[in-house]
Design a protein around this motif. Structure first.
Motif, short mmCIF file in Angstrom:
data_model
loop_
_atom_site.label_atom_id
_atom_site.label_comp_id
_atom_site.label_asym_id
_atom_site.label_seq_id
_atom_site.Cartn_x
_atom_site.Cartn_y
_atom_site.Cartn_z
N GLU A 375 -44.52 -85.20 -23.96
CA GLU A 375 -43.18 -84.87 -23.45
C GLU A 375 -42.58 -86.05 -22.70
OE1 GLU A 375 -40.82 -81.45 -20.86
OE2 GLU A 375 -42.99 -81.33 -21.11
N THR A 376 -43.41 -86.75 -21.95
CA THR A 376 -42.92 -87.94 -21.24
C THR A 376 -42.37 -88.95 -22.23
OG1 THR A 376 -44.58 -87.62 -19.50
CG2 THR A 376 -43.57 -89.79 -19.65
N GLU A 377 -43.09 -89.19 -23.30
CA GLU A 377 -42.65 -90.18 -24.29
C GLU A 377 -41.39 -89.71 -25.01
OE1 GLU A 377 -46.02 -90.84 -26.77
OE2 GLU A 377 -47.08 -92.07 -25.28
N ALA A 378 -41.31 -88.42 -25.32
CA ALA A 378 -40.12 -87.90 -26.00
C ALA A 378 -38.89 -88.03 -25.11
CB ALA A 378 -40.34 -86.45 -26.40
N MET A 379 -39.06 -87.74 -23.82
CA MET A 379 -37.94 -87.90 -22.89
C MET A 379 -37.52 -89.36 -22.78
SD MET A 379 -38.63 -85.26 -19.75
CE MET A 379 -38.11 -83.55 -19.90
N GLY A 380 -38.50 -90.26 -22.78
CA GLY A 380 -38.20 -91.67 -22.72
C GLY A 380 -37.41 -92.15 -23.92
N VAL A 381 -37.74 -91.64 -25.09
CA VAL A 381 -36.98 -91.99 -26.30
C VAL A 381 -35.54 -91.52 -26.17
CG1 VAL A 381 -36.74 -91.52 -28.77
CG2 VAL A 381 -38.99 -92.05 -27.82
N HIS A 382 -35.36 -90.31 -25.64
CA HIS A 382 -34.00 -89.79 -25.46
C HIS A 382 -33.23 -90.62 -24.44
CE1 HIS A 382 -31.05 -86.64 -26.10
NE2 HIS A 382 -30.84 -86.58 -24.81
N SER A 383 -33.90 -91.06 -23.38
CA SER A 383 -33.26 -91.92 -22.38
C SER A 383 -32.74 -93.20 -23.04
CB SER A 383 -34.25 -92.28 -21.27
OG SER A 383 -34.22 -91.36 -20.21
N ARG A 384 -33.59 -93.82 -23.85
CA ARG A 384 -33.20 -95.07 -24.52
C ARG A 384 -31.97 -94.83 -25.40
NH1 ARG A 384 -33.33 -100.72 -24.65
NH2 ARG A 384 -32.90 -101.35 -26.78
N GLN A 385 -31.95 -93.73 -26.14
CA GLN A 385 -30.81 -93.43 -26.99
C GLN A 385 -29.53 -93.27 -26.17
OE1 GLN A 385 -30.62 -93.43 -30.41
NE2 GLN A 385 -32.68 -94.30 -30.21
N MET A 386 -29.63 -92.62 -25.03
CA MET A 386 -28.46 -92.46 -24.16
C MET A 386 -27.99 -93.80 -23.61
SD MET A 386 -29.49 -88.97 -22.07
CE MET A 386 -27.99 -89.00 -21.06
N ALA A 387 -28.95 -94.67 -23.30
CA ALA A 387 -28.61 -95.97 -22.73
C ALA A 387 -27.88 -96.86 -23.72
CB ALA A 387 -29.88 -96.67 -22.24
N LEU A 388 -28.08 -96.63 -25.01
CA LEU A 388 -27.42 -97.46 -26.02
C LEU A 388 -25.90 -97.39 -25.91
CD1 LEU A 388 -29.64 -96.76 -29.18
CD2 LEU A 388 -29.75 -98.70 -27.60
N GLU A 389 -25.40 -96.31 -25.34
CA GLU A 389 -23.95 -96.16 -25.17
C GLU A 389 -23.41 -97.07 -24.07
OE1 GLU A 389 -22.00 -94.29 -27.14
OE2 GLU A 389 -23.84 -93.97 -28.30
N HIS A 390 -24.31 -97.71 -23.32
CA HIS A 390 -23.90 -98.51 -22.17
C HIS A 390 -24.20 -100.00 -22.37
CE1 HIS A 390 -23.03 -94.98 -19.65
NE2 HIS A 390 -24.03 -94.42 -20.31
N ASP A 391 -24.23 -100.44 -23.60
CA ASP A 391 -24.45 -101.86 -23.91
C ASP A 391 -23.39 -102.69 -23.19
OD1 ASP A 391 -24.76 -104.36 -25.01
OD2 ASP A 391 -24.75 -103.68 -27.09
N ASP A 392 -23.83 -103.72 -22.45
CA ASP A 392 -22.87 -104.48 -21.65
C ASP A 392 -21.87 -105.25 -22.51
OD1 ASP A 392 -24.60 -106.48 -22.55
OD2 ASP A 392 -25.04 -107.27 -20.56
N THR A 393 -22.21 -105.54 -23.75
CA THR A 393 -21.23 -106.20 -24.63
C THR A 393 -20.03 -105.30 -24.84
OG1 THR A 393 -22.98 -107.44 -25.74
CG2 THR A 393 -20.86 -107.28 -26.88
N ARG A 394 -20.27 -104.00 -25.00
CA ARG A 394 -19.15 -103.06 -25.13
C ARG A 394 -18.28 -103.08 -23.89
NH1 ARG A 394 -21.40 -97.36 -27.66
NH2 ARG A 394 -22.52 -98.21 -29.47
N SER A 395 -18.90 -103.12 -22.72
CA SER A 395 -18.14 -103.14 -21.47
C SER A 395 -17.31 -104.40 -21.35
CB SER A 395 -19.10 -103.01 -20.27
OG SER A 395 -19.79 -101.78 -20.32
#
Length: 414
Positions: A375-395
């Motif tokens: 479960e820890t690893e699955a949550m971590g994968v989901h965190s990474r996917q959410m973080a992709l929306e915050h790529d600093d190049t987009r900002s």
């Protein structure tokens, strides 16, 4: 930042051929070596814009006191305005309103910027906005401010605190009301500003993170822990200032009552270090709480990889860059259900929210994350996917598009 970003240029209207660099003046009342989210964001914004081909000037309080000649830092020209120490925060300095007013007009005249980007409504940001408006230079303003971040350093009754907070919000709204475009890091932060008196349009633009630097671990966690001298046990990580407003004491109390034999790793410096160390001793959890002190920026990616879960108890976060970095590193997040943190936690998917101030609830949420490695690893994968929306190049692209809309002639007749 560790990567070279592709340079961009802007064509002068009507030319069709001649590329022209943007000239951007960033007014910052806090900037590294200050340690806080606004300073860190402003540095990464400035350096990122410069690496994309822009001419960038940062105007900041002098780190030493006297004003001195501009310096080049990572491709950014930094102008140092005369400053004084902040008595309630001895590691930081500020420029007085008089010093800021005297300096800003002269600096803007020398730079001739296409746009001014103010990072606060304090003396340098305020003076930059005033000077830019009088010179018909477009102004972008980004709000990182919440009164709670200041009031924690002043012991006043709650009734007085409420009055001071309301006046501080009104002041911020008045100053930012002079800007041509106002941004905040998250939609929730925009809602907070609107609820507290700002009546203009607010654009949510993420602070962004470097997704190439912060990424999930490629080796077992114990290898990264060894690098920081940490035991190989389930690890809860906090990164940030050691100030009262961050409520790190709640994390220490929680680690003492978790069912999981976890350790809490605290990375950062601040005035509460001694009190937090004493609290850990009083609770009998000193062996489970590790204070690393200041961790150099280049070591932060491996520190996140040494952890199993990131925890943050602050209740005045308008976004939280460190939380985004942890998410990009593949960590589940346990965070206070306050202000903008719920924007980063999909409760039950990439972590859990807890009731602010409730250490037992924190412990319960930490145990829920750490109970199952899968479960820890699955949550971590989901965190990474959410973080992709915050790529600093987009900002960076978002901010450049704002600058271009406000100053389409890029230094031409206004």
């Amino acid at each position: 930042m560790s990567i070279m970003l592709p340079a961009t240029t802007h064509l002068l209207p009507g030319s069709g051929h001649t590329p022209r660099r943007r000239t951007i003046a960033i007014a910052a009342d806090t900037y590294p070596s200050d340690v806080n989210g606004a300073a860190y964001f402003t540095y990464r914004l400035a350096v990122g814009l410069a690496r994309r081909g822009n001419t960038v000037h940062v105007i900041r309080p002098s780190e030493t006191g006297p004003a001195h000649a501009a310096t080049d830092v990572d491709g950014v020209t930094v102008h140092h305005v005369r400053s004084r120490p902040i008595l309630l925060h001895p590691t930081m300095r500020f420029s007085t309103p008089l010093a800021a007013r005297r300096a800003l007009g002269a600096i803007l005249d020398a730079i001739g910027p296409d746009v001014v980007h103010a990072q606060s409504h304090f003396p340098i940001g305020r003076s930059a906005i005033r000077a830019a408006v009088s010179r018909h230079i477009p102004v972008v303003a980004t709000n990182h401010f919440m009164p709670d971040n200041l009031l924690h350093h002043v012991r006043v009754p709650n009734a007085v605190s409420a009055v001071v907070s309301a006046r501080a919000w009104r002041d911020a709204a008045t100053v930012f009301g002079r800007a041509d475009h106002v941004t905040t890091p998250t939609p929730l932060a925009a809602e907070v500003f609107a609820r507290n008196g700002f009546t203009g349009a607010i654009d949510a633009v993420s602070c962004g993170i470097d997704l190439t630097r912060f990424s999930p671990r490629a080796a077992p966690a114990h290898q990264y822990r060894r690098g920081f001298g940490l035991p190989d046990v389930p690890t809860v990580l906090y990164v940030g200032r050691l100030d009262a407003e961050k409520h790190i004491d709640e994390l220490i109390r929680a680690i003492g009552v978790t069912a999981t034999p976890a350790q809490l790793v605290v990375a950062g410096t601040g005035p509460d270090r001694a009190a937090l160390t004493a609290l850990a001793a009083d609770l009998g959890v000193s062996e489970r709480v590790h204070f690393l002190g200041f961790v150099p920026d280049e070591d932060l990616p491996d520190l996140y990889r040494a952890a199993d879960v990131f925890a943050i108890a602050g209740r005045a976060e308008l976004q939280s860059i460190v939380t985004l970095e942890a998410m990009a590193s593949g960590l589940p997040v346990v965070a206070a259900d306050a202000v903008a943190l719920p924007h980063l936690v999909d409760d039950g998917a990439n972590g859990y929210l807890f009731t602010p101030g409730d250490s037992d609830d924190i412990a319960k949420r930490l145990d829920a994350v750490l109970y199952s490695r899968a479960e820890t690893e699955a949550m971590g994968v989901h965190s990474r996917q959410m973080a992709l929306e915050h790529d600093d190049t987009r900002s960076l692209v978002r901010f450049e598009s704002i600058y271009d809309r406000l100053a389409p002639a890029l230094g031409g007749a206004r």
